[in-house]
Write a protein that holds these residues in place. Structure first.
Motif, mmCIF file in Angstrom:
data_model
loop_
_atom_site.group_PDB
_atom_site.id
_atom_site.type_symbol
_atom_site.label_atom_id
_atom_site.label_comp_id
_atom_site.label_asym_id
_atom_site.label_seq_id
_atom_site.Cartn_x
_atom_site.Cartn_y
_atom_site.Cartn_z
ATOM 1 N N GLN A 1 0.833 -1.209 0.000
ATOM 2 C CA GLN A 1 0.000 0.000 0.000
ATOM 3 C C GLN A 1 0.868 1.260 0.000
ATOM 4 O O GLN A 1 0.575 2.237 -0.699
ATOM 5 C CB GLN A 1 -0.940 -0.007 1.199
ATOM 6 C CG GLN A 1 -1.910 1.163 1.237
ATOM 7 C CD GLN A 1 -2.940 1.120 0.105
ATOM 8 O OE1 GLN A 1 -3.365 0.054 -0.322
ATOM 9 N NE2 GLN A 1 -3.315 2.289 -0.402
ATOM 10 N N ILE A 2 1.939 1.220 0.784
ATOM 11 C CA ILE A 2 2.863 2.368 0.827
ATOM 12 C C ILE A 2 3.493 2.588 -0.538
ATOM 13 O O ILE A 2 3.585 3.720 -1.031
ATOM 14 C CB ILE A 2 3.941 2.146 1.908
ATOM 15 C CG1 ILE A 2 3.297 2.168 3.297
ATOM 16 C CG2 ILE A 2 5.062 3.184 1.797
ATOM 17 C CD1 ILE A 2 4.227 1.742 4.409
ATOM 18 N N LEU A 3 3.908 1.501 -1.186
ATOM 19 C CA LEU A 3 4.514 1.621 -2.511
ATOM 20 C C LEU A 3 3.499 2.104 -3.542
ATOM 21 O O LEU A 3 3.815 2.935 -4.400
ATOM 22 C CB LEU A 3 5.115 0.282 -2.942
ATOM 23 C CG LEU A 3 6.334 -0.187 -2.145
ATOM 24 C CD1 LEU A 3 6.772 -1.566 -2.616
ATOM 25 C CD2 LEU A 3 7.478 0.809 -2.258
ATOM 26 N N ALA A 4 2.279 1.592 -3.463
ATOM 27 C CA ALA A 4 1.247 2.009 -4.417
ATOM 28 C C ALA A 4 0.970 3.508 -4.290
ATOM 29 O O ALA A 4 0.877 4.225 -5.302
ATOM 30 C CB ALA A 4 -0.035 1.209 -4.184
ATOM 31 N N LEU A 5 0.868 4.000 -3.075
ATOM 32 C CA LEU A 5 0.647 5.430 -2.870
ATOM 33 C C LEU A 5 1.857 6.249 -3.322
ATOM 34 O O LEU A 5 1.714 7.306 -3.944
ATOM 35 C CB LEU A 5 0.358 5.705 -1.393
ATOM 36 C CG LEU A 5 -0.990 5.211 -0.872
ATOM 37 C CD1 LEU A 5 -1.048 5.295 0.656
ATOM 38 C CD2 LEU A 5 -2.138 6.015 -1.495
ATOM 39 N N SER A 6 3.047 5.741 -3.035
ATOM 40 C CA SER A 6 4.269 6.464 -3.386
ATOM 41 C C SER A 6 4.451 6.587 -4.889
ATOM 42 O O SER A 6 4.918 7.620 -5.384
ATOM 43 C CB SER A 6 5.483 5.763 -2.776
ATOM 44 O OG SER A 6 5.383 5.719 -1.370
ATOM 45 N N PHE A 7 4.094 5.518 -5.625
ATOM 46 C CA PHE A 7 4.272 5.517 -7.078
ATOM 47 C C PHE A 7 2.986 5.871 -7.829
ATOM 48 O O PHE A 7 2.928 5.725 -9.048
ATOM 49 C CB PHE A 7 4.798 4.149 -7.534
ATOM 50 C CG PHE A 7 6.240 3.930 -7.192
ATOM 51 C CD1 PHE A 7 7.239 4.380 -8.042
ATOM 52 C CD2 PHE A 7 6.605 3.318 -6.005
ATOM 53 C CE1 PHE A 7 8.572 4.201 -7.729
ATOM 54 C CE2 PHE A 7 7.940 3.131 -5.674
ATOM 55 C CZ PHE A 7 8.924 3.578 -6.534
ATOM 56 N N LYS A 8 1.962 6.298 -7.058
ATOM 57 C CA LYS A 8 0.699 6.721 -7.660
ATOM 58 C C LYS A 8 0.119 5.653 -8.593
ATOM 59 O O LYS A 8 -0.261 5.907 -9.729
ATOM 60 C CB LYS A 8 0.871 8.049 -8.402
ATOM 61 C CG LYS A 8 1.356 9.180 -7.497
ATOM 62 C CD LYS A 8 1.369 10.485 -8.206
ATOM 63 C CE LYS A 8 1.907 11.644 -7.400
ATOM 64 N NZ LYS A 8 2.012 11.530 -5.981
#
Length: 205
Positions: free
Chosen positions: A183-190
């Protein structure tokens, strides 16, 4: 005249910044450092690294390969603030974006042509096409890469580092091959979690 507290703090900060600007491998107070529990005499053999002999006459690798002469492989480098690596690039291979947190890198192209680049702290990209005999410097700690885009010819390069243990932090592996939450990666990479999981799956195969 005694320094007041504000002047003392300012001087202390200046001294601290000066020390940070010179940060690197610590200076040693002896000619060299003998490893703990070292067995055998300190002679010419101790200061000789033969690990690169395996490259002589060997078939060229089919994937990108790094052969290192750092403190881990060559203990005599401890305290000497230098190390080497031989980089072998089959046609169409890349050394993915990465950093060396403890050293700048001076790369010398021994054969072939290599696309290189680094990104500075303002996100400006500096690229170059290196030919045989060219030298390029990657500043300490900055993200950089090398790519052999020749469809037919391999490339061999030699990298010198200003540290006996430069360290390597691979950007793709650090981001996608660790346990950072999807989830953190998904938000970070939009993007979405499914895309992140698909990228991660590529590192496990």
């Amino acid at each position: 005249m005694a320094l007041n507290s504000k002047m003392f703090i300012i001087l202390a900060l200046i001294c601290a910044m000066a020390n940070l600007s010179m940060a690197g491998d610590p200076d040693i107070l002896t000619d060299f450092i003998e490893p703990p529990n070292f067995q055998g005499p300190i002679d010419g053999n101790f200061f000789t690294f033969t690990g690169m002999r395996s490259l002589v006459g060997a078939p060229f690798p089919t994937t990108f390969k790094v052969t290192k002469a750092s403190m881990a492989e060559f203990p005599a480098l401890n305290g000497q603030s230098v190390s080497y690596a031989v980089l072998q690039f089959p046609n169409g291979t890349v050394n993915p974006p990465h950093t060396h947190p403890r050293a700048s890198e001076l790369l010398f192209v021994l054969s072939g042509s290599l696309e290189v680049g680094f990104v500075d702290t303002t996100n400006k990209l500096f690229t170059q096409t290196l030919l045989q005999g060219d030298v390029f410097v990657f500043p300490k700690g900055l993200v950089h890469f090398q790519f052999n885009n020749d469809a037919k010819n391999p490339v061999v390069a030699l990298s010198a580092f200003g540290s006996a243990s430069a360290g390597t932090v691979s950007v793709p592996a650090t981001v996608f091959n660790t346990t950072i939450d999807d989830q953190i990666l998904a938000l970070s990479f939009k993007t979405d979690v499914a895309t992140i999981q698909k990228i991660k799956a590529g590192f496990s195969s």
